[in-house]
Design an enzyme around this catalytic site. Structure first.
Site, PDB file in Angstrom:
ATOM      1  N   PHE A 174     -33.803  -5.763  42.879  1.00 39.93           N
ATOM      2  CA  PHE A 174     -34.452  -6.859  43.611  1.00 39.93           C
ATOM      3  C   PHE A 174     -33.460  -7.644  44.460  1.00 39.93           C
ATOM      4  CE2 PHE A 174     -37.288  -5.868  40.074  1.00 39.93           C
ATOM      5  CZ  PHE A 174     -38.509  -5.747  40.735  1.00 39.93           C
ATOM      6  N   THR A 218     -43.274  -1.627  48.077  1.00 42.68           N
ATOM      7  CA  THR A 218     -42.234  -1.275  47.102  1.00 42.68           C
ATOM      8  C   THR A 218     -42.788  -1.177  45.673  1.00 42.68           C
ATOM      9  OG1 THR A 218     -41.672  -3.611  47.116  1.00 42.68           O
ATOM     10  CG2 THR A 218     -40.246  -2.153  48.362  1.00 42.68           C
ATOM     11  N   CYS A 274     -35.415 -11.077  45.732  1.00 43.22           N
ATOM     12  CA  CYS A 274     -36.869 -10.942  45.826  1.00 43.22           C
ATOM     13  C   CYS A 274     -37.603 -12.115  45.187  1.00 43.22           C
ATOM     14  CB  CYS A 274     -37.304  -9.637  45.138  1.00 43.22           C
ATOM     15  SG  CYS A 274     -39.068  -9.351  45.261  1.00 43.22           S
TER      16      CYS A 274
HETATM   17 MN1  MNH Z   1     -39.379  -8.038  47.264  1.00 45.00          MN
HETATM   18  C1  MNH Z   1     -36.884  -9.574  49.022  1.00 45.00           C
HETATM   19  C2  MNH Z   1     -37.196  -5.529  46.369  1.00 45.00           C
HETATM   20  C3  MNH Z   1     -41.800  -6.646  45.269  1.00 45.00           C
HETATM   21  C4  MNH Z   1     -41.664 -10.265  48.477  1.00 45.00           C
HETATM   22  N1  MNH Z   1     -37.414  -7.628  47.637  1.00 45.00           N
HETATM   23  C5  MNH Z   1     -36.537  -8.412  48.357  1.00 45.00           C
HETATM   24  C6  MNH Z   1     -35.225  -7.834  48.316  1.00 45.00           C
HETATM   25  C7  MNH Z   1     -35.323  -6.681  47.575  1.00 45.00           C
HETATM   26  C8  MNH Z   1     -36.692  -6.557  47.141  1.00 45.00           C
HETATM   27  C9  MNH Z   1     -34.201  -5.697  47.279  1.00 45.00           C
HETATM   28  C10 MNH Z   1     -33.960  -8.373  48.984  1.00 45.00           C
HETATM   29  C11 MNH Z   1     -33.734  -7.708  50.328  1.00 45.00           C
HETATM   30  C12 MNH Z   1     -32.455  -8.118  51.010  1.00 45.00           C
HETATM   31  O1  MNH Z   1     -31.522  -8.647  50.399  1.00 45.00           O
HETATM   32  O2  MNH Z   1     -32.353  -7.875  52.226  1.00 45.00           O
HETATM   33  N2  MNH Z   1     -39.498  -6.343  46.075  1.00 45.00           N
HETATM   34  C13 MNH Z   1     -38.481  -5.464  45.849  1.00 45.00           C
HETATM   35  C14 MNH Z   1     -38.963  -4.444  44.951  1.00 45.00           C
HETATM   36  C15 MNH Z   1     -40.261  -4.774  44.618  1.00 45.00           C
HETATM   37  C16 MNH Z   1     -40.586  -5.985  45.335  1.00 45.00           C
HETATM   38  C17 MNH Z   1     -38.140  -3.248  44.482  1.00 45.00           C
HETATM   39  C18 MNH Z   1     -41.251  -4.097  43.723  1.00 45.00           C
HETATM   40  C19 MNH Z   1     -40.952  -3.256  42.763  1.00 45.00           C
HETATM   41  N3  MNH Z   1     -41.391  -8.369  46.941  1.00 45.00           N
HETATM   42  C20 MNH Z   1     -42.180  -7.766  46.002  1.00 45.00           C
HETATM   43  C21 MNH Z   1     -43.452  -8.425  45.932  1.00 45.00           C
HETATM   44  C22 MNH Z   1     -43.421  -9.458  46.853  1.00 45.00           C
HETATM   45  C23 MNH Z   1     -42.115  -9.414  47.481  1.00 45.00           C
HETATM   46  C24 MNH Z   1     -44.578  -8.038  45.002  1.00 45.00           C
HETATM   47  C25 MNH Z   1     -44.470 -10.476  47.193  1.00 45.00           C
HETATM   48  C26 MNH Z   1     -45.592 -10.672  46.509  1.00 45.00           C
HETATM   49  N4  MNH Z   1     -39.298  -9.583  48.541  1.00 45.00           N
HETATM   50  C27 MNH Z   1     -40.369 -10.373  48.924  1.00 45.00           C
HETATM   51  C28 MNH Z   1     -39.908 -11.383  49.863  1.00 45.00           C
HETATM   52  C29 MNH Z   1     -38.524 -11.204  50.005  1.00 45.00           C
HETATM   53  C30 MNH Z   1     -38.165 -10.061  49.151  1.00 45.00           C
HETATM   54  C31 MNH Z   1     -40.793 -12.427  50.540  1.00 45.00           C
HETATM   55  C32 MNH Z   1     -37.561 -12.034  50.866  1.00 45.00           C
HETATM   56  C33 MNH Z   1     -37.071 -13.199  50.023  1.00 45.00           C
HETATM   57  C34 MNH Z   1     -36.135 -14.129  50.762  1.00 45.00           C
HETATM   58  O3  MNH Z   1     -35.319 -13.660  51.554  1.00 45.00           O
HETATM   59  O4  MNH Z   1     -36.237 -15.320  50.532  1.00 45.00           O
END
Ligand code: MNH
Length: 460
Positions: free
Chosen positions: A398, A270, A405
């Site tokens: 996020f 992402t 996130c």
């Molecule tokens: Mn990320 C959850 C978007 C970068 C690790 N992330 C989510 C969710 C979104 C999201 C939306 C919630 C999804 C849901 O409700 O079902 N994340 C992004 C975006 C970027 C991003 C748009 C970058 C831009 N994410 C990252 C990065 C990491 C990461 C970098 C790790 C290094 N994300 C996660 C994890 C979750 C998450 C792990 C789940 C968290 C949880 O449920 O506790």
């Protein structure tokens, strides 16, 4: 339910298939939202689901007392791959809280400051590659290069591992297998569940092979770490060695594998898309690019390598990212379920466990919040007074609540740093023939985006 609008033509058994494609569920839903309004239904093979595109409804869904994350559709389809890893865990699974508590300190301010030097080193691999392209007058493959960058960044900062992405002419097998599984998880939504084994037989076999490949790659990352006897306190060390502060419990080897896969994928795909869209918008809006570049020159001056604090000071560059993630949030939906019987926004009764998807790109285009021209790219929508004047829960790239996130600060620091470096070093010339095409594989990416970087003189 019957009061919620739905598309006019419904094909018996198949559902709302007219005007929709298995490859573009999000963009099809965006079209439907424009026709049907802030809440609407879709039907696929007898399964009925509700999508939310309006800000009032999304704000009500953000109430954590009444709603929680729902693991459904695309996320549920990833459970084959990531099981009760942090992203795909059900709320009630004990490993969610355990892993969340053990890993959260890996995203503190101090932890981020610790990743900065390595992020910078990876970004310099990218500029090395772009310098050669600029010297030869060649265009660069933006999503391909951003994926190399973000995969190396999460692999090295989180896991002490080097995938050698910049030494490869083709994507690392991890990336190819990952795209295969994301694509498959998306396609599973486009066939009736009972027929999936039949209709997707070949694809299912390929998917099983992709999952096997991903497992072998992450098992190797873990094996190397165990053989080394520990790293320097990165995410992998936390996964392997850190006990829960209260219970003393540790992650099981099976759960470690799921977390490593989760973080290697969620930690790069992402962010790569977010950087790619931002570069697309910068190339089309030279006024914005000039302003962002002037900020970088002012804040960083001639310093060869910006420090951690100097990245946080790039306020306008950060707004460019915020605005890119408004128009194209690269994780384009999240689902919410009712914790108990309730009424959504005082209007739509929901039973306990009933769920709905928030269609983030349309939430981010609601004219009631973003004004009459939500398609216009304008980073000033994120200057401090504008942000203060907007109601809460109107901007959700996020996600929301306890399951939002965990990597948000990581992604924003990395992406701001990289945009700063690229703006300072290059003019970004668009490819005149390019028209934005967005590919979907659960995530969004600007397909085939190419730019011509041109070296600019170093600032005085
Ligand atoms: Mn990320 C959850 C978007 C970068 C690790 N992330 C989510 C969710 C979104 C999201 C939306 C919630 C999804 C849901 O409700 O079902 N994340 C992004 C975006 C970027 C991003 C748009 C970058 C831009 N994410 C990252 C990065 C990491 C990461 C970098 C790790 C290094 N994300 C996660 C994890 C979750 C998450 C792990 C789940 C968290 C949880 O449920 O506790």
């Amino acid at each position: 339910l019957h009061r919620i609008p739905r598309p006019p033509y419904r094909v018996p058994l198949a559902g709302d298939v007219i005007g929709s494609s298995k490859d573009t569920p999000v963009q099809d839903s965006m079209r439907l939202a424009r026709r049907l309004g802030p809440i609407f239904r879709r039907n696929a093979f007898g399964k009925e689901f509700v999508l939310v595109a309006g800000a009032d409804l999304a704000a009500d869904l953000a109430d954590e007392a009444r709603f929680a994350k729902h693991v459904g559709l695309g996320v549920a389809n990833l459970r084959q791959l990531a099981g009760d890893g942090l992203f795909t865990a059900y709320n009630h699974e004990p490993n969610w809280q355990l892993a969340h508590d053990v890993l959260a300190p890996g995203f503190s301010r101090e932890a981020m400051a610790g990743y900065h030097t390595m992020m910078l080193a990876v970004a310099e691999r990218l500029t090395g590659h772009w310098d050669r392209a600029a010297g030869a007058g060649r265009a660069v493959d933006v999503p391909g290069d951003m994926t190399k960058l973000t995969l190396e960044t999460i692999a090295r900062t989180g896991f002490g591992h080097d995938f050698g992405s910049f030494e490869r002419s083709r994507p690392h097998p991890f990336v190819t297998a990952m795209i295969g599984t994301l694509d498959y998880a998306q396609r599973l939504n486009a066939v009736p569940a009972p027929l999936a084994p039949l209709l997707l037989r070949r694809a299912g076999r390929r998917n099983a092979a992709d999952i096997g490949r991903l497992h072998r790659i992450v098992d190797e990352v873990v094996r190397i770490r165990r053989a080394d006897g520990g790293g320097e306190g990165d995410l992998l060390d936390r996964m392997l060695d850190t006990a829960h502060p209260d219970s003393g419990e540790r992650l099981s080897p099976e759960n470690v594998r799921r977390q490593v896969i989760t973080f290697l994928i969620a930690g790069h795909e992402t962010t790569s898309g977010a950087l790619s869209f931002a570069l697309h918008f910068l190339s089309l809006n030279p006024g914005v690019a000039d302003r962002a570049r002037a900020e970088v020159d002012r804040v960083w001056g001639g310093s060869a390598a910006p420090g951690y604090e100097q990245v946080a000071k790039l306020r306008y560059v950060r707004r460019v990212l915020d605005e890119s993630l408004r128009l194209w949030p690269t994780a384009p939906a999240y689902a919410r379920e009712a914790r108990a019987d309730t009424v959504l926004a005082g209007e739509h009764p929901m039973r306990r466990g009933a769920w709905t998807m928030v269609l983030t790109p349309m939430l981010h285009r609601d004219p009631a919040v973003w004004g009459p021209d939500p398609e216009r790219f304008d980073p000033d929508r994120f200057d401090a007074p504008a942000v203060r004047s907007r109601p809460p829960h109107t901007y959700k790239p996020f996600g929301t609540g306890a399951r939002a996130c965990i990597g948000r600060q990581f992604a924003l620091h990395e992406a701001t740093l990289v945009l700063g470096l690229l703006l300072r070093r290059y003019e970004l010339r668009p490819d005149p023939g390019y028209r934005l095409r967005v590919t979907e594989r659960l995530t969004l990416m600007p397909e085939g985006l190419r730019l011509r970087p041109e070296r600019r003189p170093a600032p005085a």
